[in-house]
Scaffold this motif. Structure first.
Motif, PDB file in Angstrom:
ATOM      1  N   ASP A 170       0.853  -1.178   0.000  1.00  0.00           N
ATOM      2  CA  ASP A 170       0.000   0.000   0.000  1.00  0.00           C
ATOM      3  C   ASP A 170       0.895   1.236   0.000  1.00  0.00           C
ATOM      4  OD1 ASP A 170      -1.835   1.984   0.333  1.00  0.00           O
ATOM      5  OD2 ASP A 170      -2.440   1.414   2.357  1.00  0.00           O
ATOM      6  N   PRO A 171       0.829   2.090  -1.040  1.00  0.00           N
ATOM      7  CA  PRO A 171       1.714   3.266  -1.095  1.00  0.00           C
ATOM      8  C   PRO A 171       1.622   4.149   0.145  1.00  0.00           C
ATOM      9  CG  PRO A 171       0.582   2.964  -3.195  1.00  0.00           C
ATOM     10  CD  PRO A 171      -0.027   2.000  -2.231  1.00  0.00           C
ATOM     11  N   ALA A 172       0.403   4.395   0.627  1.00  0.00           N
ATOM     12  CA  ALA A 172       0.239   5.257   1.802  1.00  0.00           C
ATOM     13  C   ALA A 172       0.899   4.639   3.029  1.00  0.00           C
ATOM     14  CB  ALA A 172      -1.247   5.498   2.065  1.00  0.00           C
ATOM     15  N   ALA A 173       0.736   3.321   3.212  1.00  0.00           N
ATOM     16  CA  ALA A 173       1.350   2.645   4.357  1.00  0.00           C
ATOM     17  C   ALA A 173       2.866   2.661   4.249  1.00  0.00           C
ATOM     18  CB  ALA A 173       0.836   1.207   4.446  1.00  0.00           C
ATOM     19  N   THR A 174       3.386   2.540   3.033  1.00  0.00           N
ATOM     20  CA  THR A 174       4.836   2.581   2.818  1.00  0.00           C
ATOM     21  C   THR A 174       5.410   3.915   3.254  1.00  0.00           C
ATOM     22  OG1 THR A 174       4.734   1.020   0.973  1.00  0.00           O
ATOM     23  CG2 THR A 174       6.638   2.490   1.060  1.00  0.00           C
ATOM     24  N   LEU A 175       4.776   5.007   2.838  1.00  0.00           N
ATOM     25  CA  LEU A 175       5.271   6.338   3.182  1.00  0.00           C
ATOM     26  C   LEU A 175       5.093   6.636   4.665  1.00  0.00           C
ATOM     27  CD1 LEU A 175       3.988   8.263   0.040  1.00  0.00           C
ATOM     28  CD2 LEU A 175       6.334   7.578   0.565  1.00  0.00           C
ATOM     29  N   ALA A 176       4.004   6.146   5.253  1.00  0.00           N
ATOM     30  CA  ALA A 176       3.800   6.345   6.692  1.00  0.00           C
ATOM     31  C   ALA A 176       4.886   5.621   7.490  1.00  0.00           C
ATOM     32  CB  ALA A 176       2.418   5.844   7.097  1.00  0.00           C
ATOM     33  N   SER A 177       5.231   4.405   7.058  1.00  0.00           N
ATOM     34  CA  SER A 177       6.286   3.650   7.736  1.00  0.00           C
ATOM     35  C   SER A 177       7.618   4.387   7.640  1.00  0.00           C
ATOM     36  CB  SER A 177       6.424   2.257   7.106  1.00  0.00           C
ATOM     37  OG  SER A 177       5.242   1.515   7.258  1.00  0.00           O
ATOM     38  N   LEU A 178       7.897   4.941   6.470  1.00  0.00           N
ATOM     39  CA  LEU A 178       9.142   5.672   6.277  1.00  0.00           C
ATOM     40  C   LEU A 178       9.211   6.890   7.188  1.00  0.00           C
ATOM     41  CD1 LEU A 178      11.765   6.335   4.824  1.00  0.00           C
ATOM     42  CD2 LEU A 178      10.421   7.419   3.025  1.00  0.00           C
ATOM     43  N   ALA A 179       8.126   7.646   7.271  1.00  0.00           N
ATOM     44  CA  ALA A 179       8.116   8.850   8.102  1.00  0.00           C
ATOM     45  C   ALA A 179       8.343   8.508   9.569  1.00  0.00           C
ATOM     46  CB  ALA A 179       6.790   9.592   7.925  1.00  0.00           C
ATOM     47  N   ASN A 180       7.664   7.478  10.053  1.00  0.00           N
ATOM     48  CA  ASN A 180       7.809   7.098  11.455  1.00  0.00           C
ATOM     49  C   ASN A 180       9.183   6.524  11.749  1.00  0.00           C
ATOM     50  OD1 ASN A 180       5.083   7.377  12.990  1.00  0.00           O
ATOM     51  ND2 ASN A 180       4.497   6.538  11.017  1.00  0.00           N
ATOM     52  N   LEU A 181       9.768   5.842  10.769  1.00  0.00           N
ATOM     53  CA  LEU A 181      11.101   5.282  10.952  1.00  0.00           C
ATOM     54  C   LEU A 181      12.158   6.379  10.992  1.00  0.00           C
ATOM     55  CD1 LEU A 181      12.807   2.638  11.056  1.00  0.00           C
ATOM     56  CD2 LEU A 181      12.965   2.794   8.567  1.00  0.00           C
ATOM     57  N   SER A 182      11.947   7.454  10.256  1.00  0.00           N
ATOM     58  CA  SER A 182      12.952   8.505  10.108  1.00  0.00           C
ATOM     59  C   SER A 182      13.097   9.380  11.341  1.00  0.00           C
ATOM     60  CB  SER A 182      12.612   9.379   8.895  1.00  0.00           C
ATOM     61  OG  SER A 182      12.608   8.621   7.712  1.00  0.00           O
ATOM     62  N   VAL A 183      11.962   9.709  11.970  1.00  0.00           N
ATOM     63  CA  VAL A 183      12.041  10.631  13.097  1.00  0.00           C
ATOM     64  C   VAL A 183      12.779   9.972  14.260  1.00  0.00           C
ATOM     65  CG1 VAL A 183       9.974  11.928  12.471  1.00  0.00           C
ATOM     66  CG2 VAL A 183       9.756   9.934  13.932  1.00  0.00           C
ATOM     67  N   GLY A 184      13.620  10.757  14.888  1.00  0.00           N
ATOM     68  CA  GLY A 184      14.422  10.253  15.988  1.00  0.00           C
ATOM     69  C   GLY A 184      15.749   9.692  15.537  1.00  0.00           C
ATOM     70  N   THR A 185      15.818   9.244  14.270  1.00  0.00           N
ATOM     71  CA  THR A 185      17.067   8.701  13.738  1.00  0.00           C
ATOM     72  C   THR A 185      17.725   9.666  12.764  1.00  0.00           C
ATOM     73  OG1 THR A 185      16.172   6.456  13.940  1.00  0.00           O
ATOM     74  CG2 THR A 185      18.107   6.748  12.537  1.00  0.00           C
ATOM     75  N   LEU A 186      16.950  10.106  11.778  1.00  0.00           N
ATOM     76  CA  LEU A 186      17.482  11.028  10.773  1.00  0.00           C
ATOM     77  C   LEU A 186      17.056  12.455  11.013  1.00  0.00           C
ATOM     78  CD1 LEU A 186      16.823   8.963   7.520  1.00  0.00           C
ATOM     79  CD2 LEU A 186      18.879   9.025   8.911  1.00  0.00           C
ATOM     80  N   ALA A 187      15.956  12.626  11.712  1.00  0.00           N
ATOM     81  CA  ALA A 187      15.390  13.970  11.826  1.00  0.00           C
ATOM     82  C   ALA A 187      14.501  14.074  13.051  1.00  0.00           C
ATOM     83  CB  ALA A 187      14.581  14.290  10.563  1.00  0.00           C
ATOM     84  N   ASP A 188      14.193  15.335  13.412  1.00  0.00           N
ATOM     85  CA  ASP A 188      13.203  15.580  14.461  1.00  0.00           C
ATOM     86  C   ASP A 188      11.787  15.601  13.874  1.00  0.00           C
ATOM     87  OD1 ASP A 188      15.206  15.884  16.447  1.00  0.00           O
ATOM     88  OD2 ASP A 188      15.577  17.924  15.747  1.00  0.00           O
ATOM     89  N   TRP A 189      11.697  15.966  12.591  1.00  0.00           N
ATOM     90  CA  TRP A 189      10.423  15.976  11.879  1.00  0.00           C
ATOM     91  C   TRP A 189      10.632  15.334  10.502  1.00  0.00           C
ATOM     92  CZ3 TRP A 189       5.706  19.034  12.845  1.00  0.00           C
ATOM     93  CH2 TRP A 189       5.692  19.650  14.100  1.00  0.00           C
ATOM     94  N   CYS A 190       9.579  14.676  10.005  1.00  0.00           N
ATOM     95  CA  CYS A 190       9.592  14.162   8.634  1.00  0.00           C
ATOM     96  C   CYS A 190       8.267  14.537   7.969  1.00  0.00           C
ATOM     97  CB  CYS A 190       9.778  12.653   8.603  1.00  0.00           C
ATOM     98  SG  CYS A 190       9.840  11.978   6.918  1.00  0.00           S
ATOM     99  N   ILE A 191       8.360  15.115   6.782  1.00  0.00           N
ATOM    100  CA  ILE A 191       7.183  15.546   6.024  1.00  0.00           C
ATOM    101  C   ILE A 191       7.176  14.799   4.692  1.00  0.00           C
ATOM    102  CG2 ILE A 191       6.002  17.495   4.932  1.00  0.00           C
ATOM    103  CD1 ILE A 191       7.375  19.320   6.976  1.00  0.00           C
ATOM    104  N   VAL A 192       6.035  14.220   4.343  1.00  0.00           N
ATOM    105  CA  VAL A 192       5.900  13.470   3.090  1.00  0.00           C
ATOM    106  C   VAL A 192       4.834  14.135   2.228  1.00  0.00           C
ATOM    107  CG1 VAL A 192       5.434  11.240   2.021  1.00  0.00           C
ATOM    108  CG2 VAL A 192       6.504  11.331   4.285  1.00  0.00           C
ATOM    109  N   ASP A 193       5.247  14.581   1.046  1.00  0.00           N
ATOM    110  CA  ASP A 193       4.330  15.171   0.066  1.00  0.00           C
ATOM    111  C   ASP A 193       4.249  14.254  -1.148  1.00  0.00           C
ATOM    112  OD1 ASP A 193       3.866  17.639   1.509  1.00  0.00           O
ATOM    113  OD2 ASP A 193       5.933  18.170   1.000  1.00  0.00           O
ATOM    114  N   VAL A 194       3.070  14.152  -1.733  1.00  0.00           N
ATOM    115  CA  VAL A 194       2.837  13.222  -2.844  1.00  0.00           C
ATOM    116  C   VAL A 194       2.258  13.970  -4.031  1.00  0.00           C
ATOM    117  CG1 VAL A 194       1.403  11.286  -3.604  1.00  0.00           C
ATOM    118  CG2 VAL A 194       2.584  11.163  -1.424  1.00  0.00           C
ATOM    119  N   LEU A 195       2.757  13.602  -5.215  1.00  0.00           N
ATOM    120  CA  LEU A 195       2.185  14.084  -6.468  1.00  0.00           C
ATOM    121  C   LEU A 195       1.358  12.952  -7.061  1.00  0.00           C
ATOM    122  CD1 LEU A 195       1.881  16.067  -8.808  1.00  0.00           C
ATOM    123  CD2 LEU A 195       4.067  15.237  -9.713  1.00  0.00           C
ATOM    124  N   HIS A 196       0.047  13.135  -7.116  1.00  0.00           N
ATOM    125  CA  HIS A 196      -0.849  12.079  -7.607  1.00  0.00           C
ATOM    126  C   HIS A 196      -0.857  12.047  -9.131  1.00  0.00           C
ATOM    127  CE1 HIS A 196      -2.494  10.868  -3.725  1.00  0.00           C
ATOM    128  NE2 HIS A 196      -2.517  12.152  -3.393  1.00  0.00           N
TER     129      HIS A 196
END
Length: 563
Positions: A170-196
Motif C-alpha cells: 500500500d503506497p500510503a502505508a509505505t510512506l507512513a512507515s518511512l516517516a515514522n522510521l525517520s524521526v528520531g534517527t534522521l530527523a526531528d520531523w519528517c514531512i511526506v508530500d505526494v504528487l498524484h
C-alpha cells in the motif's frame, strides 16, 4: 642518579664515557617519547591518562579541548557527563570491568563535542604496571569513528527501511512507515508530500519525534505544498522540478523568503526549523513526491553526506511506492476484467437459451417428417448445433465460476452423494464423444461410495477431467476409476496422450494455465483451475503424474468423513 657537583667558576670537567652514554640514552628516550606522543596525537582525537592516587586524576587537556569540560569536572566519574546519556551505563560498566581485571579497556560511545554535537568514539585504554606489578596509571585514547558508525547506522537503517517497504503493498502505508522510521534517527520531523497521477499535490504525512507536538504536526499537514510558477519552498521545488535542497542553517530571513503565505511562515517559526533537507521521490523518470527532514532541537546540521543518504533512501521509497501503484493498477485491471467476464458471460448466455429452444423445435419438426430426404442431414446439423450450444454454455459457466471465485461468492451446496453414481453418469455423458474419437474408454466404479459433497460441482470436476483426457488423449485408451482408501475416495482419470513436461506441471492448475500452445488445443485454460478450486473447497486434493509423450494420470482425493 644526579649530575656531579661543579663549583661556580670552576673549569668544566669532561664527562666520562659512562656519563656520555647515559646522557645519549636519556636523549634518545626523550626523542622516542616525543615521537610516540606526536603519533598518538595524530592517530587519536583525545589522549587521556588516569594516575591512580593523583588528586588531579584523570588528566586530559585534549579531552577538555574537545568537549569543553573543565579539567576539575573530570574527577569522580565526571567524565561520564560528556557522554551521550544512552551510552553512559555501558561505558562505565566496561571501565569498571577493565580496572577490576587489569585488562584492555575498549568500548564505543558518543562523546559530546564543545558545540553540542555528539561524535562516535572508540575509547581504548591500558594499565601501566610498576616494578611491584601494581597498576600505577591508565593511559588511553579516543579515536573518532563517526564516519564508520554513521555508515553502519545508515546501512542498518536502509535494511530496516527495505524490510518495511517489502512488507506493505500500500503506497500510503509505505510512506507512513518511512516517516515514522525517520524521526528520531534522521530527523526531528519528517514531512511526506505526494504528487498524484491526476496532477494534484497532497501532504500525506507529517511526523514529529515529540508526541506532544501532534496538534502542531496536524496543522503543518494542512499546509499544502502547491508549487508556484517559480517555486522556492523546498518541498515545492522538489515536486515541481525534481531537485533536492539542503540547508545546513535555516534562518528567519530564509523562512520569510520561502514562506507561501503568513500562516505558513508562522507554522515554520513555531516548529523552530534549524536545518532542512528535501529530496524528491523519483521512479522511472517520474516525480512521485518529496521527503523533507527537519532538525529542530539537536545540534545536528545537514550536509552533503546527509543529502546523498537521503536521496538513496528516497530512491528506495520511490521504488516501493511505484511498485505498489503498479500492483494496485494491475489489481484494478484484473477486477475490471473479472467484472467484464461476469457481465459478458450473462449476456452471452442470454441468446443461447432461445437458440437451444429453436434447435429443439427444429429437431421435433424433423422427427415429424421422417420420410423426408432432408431429415438425416437436418438431424445431423441440429445435433451439431446442440453440441456447440452445450459447449458454449459450459464455457460461459466456467467464466461465471471464475468471477464468483474472484468475488468471493463461490459456494458449495453439500448433500449426501453416491460418488460412484456421479462417476458413472459423467462417463455415460462422455461415452459417445470417446467413441467418435476412437478411444478405448473404461469405467471402474462398481460399488456405492457415499459422502457429503456438492453433487453438481463434483460432476463438474469429472467433466473437466474427462474433457481434458479427451482433448489431449484422443485416440488412446482412457479410463476412470473410483476406489475407497480408508476415509478417502480416490478418483483416477488416466489417458495415453501427449503427456506433460515436468516444468509445466506447477502451473497446470493455475488460472489460464496451459501446458501446450493454444494454437493446437482450444479452451480457456480454466478447467483444471476450477477442478482444483472445487476439490480443495471440498477438503480434498488433486494431483497429476505425467511424462512427456507417455500420457497423464490425474488423481482426486476426497474426504468421506468430516471433522
Amino acid at each position: 642518579m644526579t649530575a656531579p657537583f661543579v663549583e661556580p667558576g670552576a673549569p668544566s670537567v669532561p664527562a666520562t664515557g659512562a656519563e656520555a652514554a647515559l646522557r645519549e640514552e636519556v636523549s634518545q628516550l626523550r626523542q622516542e617519547a616525543e615521537r610516540l606522543r606526536r603519533l598518538l596525537e595524530t592517530a587519536a582525537t583525545v589522549i587521556w591518562t588516569d594516575r591512580l592516587g593523583d588528586a588531579r586524576s584523570p588528566i586530559s587537556p585534549s579531552w577538555t579541548a574537545f568537549t569543553g569540560q573543565p579539567q576539575e569536572a573530570l574527577r569522580n566519574r565526571g567524565w561520564l557527563q560528556s557522554l551521550h546519556p544512552d551510552d553512559r551505563e555501558r561505558a562505565l560498566a566496561a571501565w569498571e570491568a577493565a580496572k577490576a581485571g587489569r585488562q584492555l579497556f575498549s568500548t564505543r560511545y558518543r562523546l559530546r563535542r564543545a558545540d553540542g554535537t555528539y561524535v562516535w568514539m572508540l575509547a581504548r585504554g591500558m594499565p601501566v604496571l610498576g616494578p611491584d606489578d601494581t597498576v600505577h596509571e591508565w593511559v588511553g585514547t579516543c579515536i573518532d569513528i563517526q564516519a564508520q558508525a554513521l555508515g553502519e547506522e545508515r546501512a542498518a537503517f536502509l535494511a530496516r527501511a527495505s524490510e518495511l517497504f517489502s512488507s506493505s503493498l500500500d503506497p500510503a502505508a509505505t510512506l507512513a512507515s518511512l516517516a515514522n522510521l525517520s524521526v528520531g534517527t534522521l530527523a526531528d520531523w519528517c514531512i511526506v508530500d505526494v504528487l498524484h497521477s491526476d496532477g494534484h499535490f497532497e501532504r500525506v504525512q507529517v511526523v514529529s519525534a515529540d508526541p506532544a507536538l501532534a496538534s502542531l504536526a496536524a496543522a503543518v499537514q494542512r499546509l499544502p505544498p502547491v508549487p508556484r510558477e517559480r517555486p522556492v519552498y523546498p518541498p515545492a521545488v522538489a515536486l515541481a522540478t525534481g531537485r533536492s535542497t539542503v540547508v545546513p542553517e535555516v534562518t528567519d530571513a530564509l523562512m520569510e523568503a520561502v514562506a507561501q503565505d503568513p500562516n505558513h511562515l508562522e507554522a515554520m517559526r513555531t516548529v523552530g526549523i534549524r536545518s532542512l533537507l528535501t529530496v524528491p521521490l523519483l521512479a522511472r523518470g517520474h516525480i512521485l513526491g518529496a521527503l523533507t527532514f527537519l532538525v529542530t532541537t539537536s545540534g545536528r546540521r545537514y550536509g552533503n553526506d546527509d543529502l546523498q543518504f537521503a536521496q538513496e533512501l528516497a530512491n528506495l521509497a520511490a521504488l516501493a511506492v511505484d511498485n505498489a501503484r503498479l500492483l494496485q493498477g494491475a489489481r484494478d485491471a484484473i477486477r475490471l476484467r473479472d467484472e467484464f467476464l461476469s457481465v459478458a458471460s450473462h449476456e452471452l448466455k442470454t441468446p443461447l437459451t432461445p437458440l437451444s429452444l429453436k434447435l429443439q423445435a427444429l429437431s421435433r419438426a424433423v422427427k415429424a417428417h421422417p420420410d423426408s430426404p432432408l431429415a438425416p442431414v437436418i438431424e445431423a446439423h441440429v445435433e451439431t448445433g446442440h453440441r456447440q450450444v452445450r459447449r458454449l454454455t459450459e464455457l460461459m459457466n466456467d467464466l461465471l465460476d471464475v468471477s464468483r471465485i474472484s468475488a468471493g461468492t463461490f459456494r458449495l451446496q453439500r448433500e449426501d452423494v453416491d460418488v460412484a453414481e456421479v462417476v458413472r453418469e459423467a462417463a455415460a455423458r462422455f461415452a459417445p464423444r470417446f467413441a467418435l474419437e476412437h478411444c478405448d474408454f473404461r469405467v471402474d466404479a462398481p460399488v456405492p461410495v457415499h459422502g457429503n459433497f456438492d453433487r453438481a460441482r463434483l460432476a463438474q470436476v469429472l467433466d473437466h477431467l474427462l474433457d481434458n483426457a479427451l482433448k489431449y488423449g484422443a485416440g488412446t485408451p482412457v479410463s476412470v476409476r473410483l476406489v475407497v482408501d480408508g476415509s478417502l475416495a480416490r478418483i483416477t482419470v488416466r489417458d495415453g496422450g501427449i503427456g506433460i513436461s515436468p516444468e509445466q506441471r506447477p502451473r497446470l492448475f493455475e488460472r489460464y494455465g496451459r501446458a501446450v500452445s493454444e494454437r493446437h488445443y482450444g479452451g480457456l485454460g480454466l478447467g483444471l483451475y476450477l477442478t482444483r478450486t472445487i476439490v480443495e473447497a471440498e477438503g480434498g486434493s488433486v494431483s497429476v503424474d505425467s511424462r512427456l509423450g507417455e500420457g497423464a494420470t490425474f488423481e482426486v482425493e476426497l474426504p468421506l468423513t468430516r471433522s
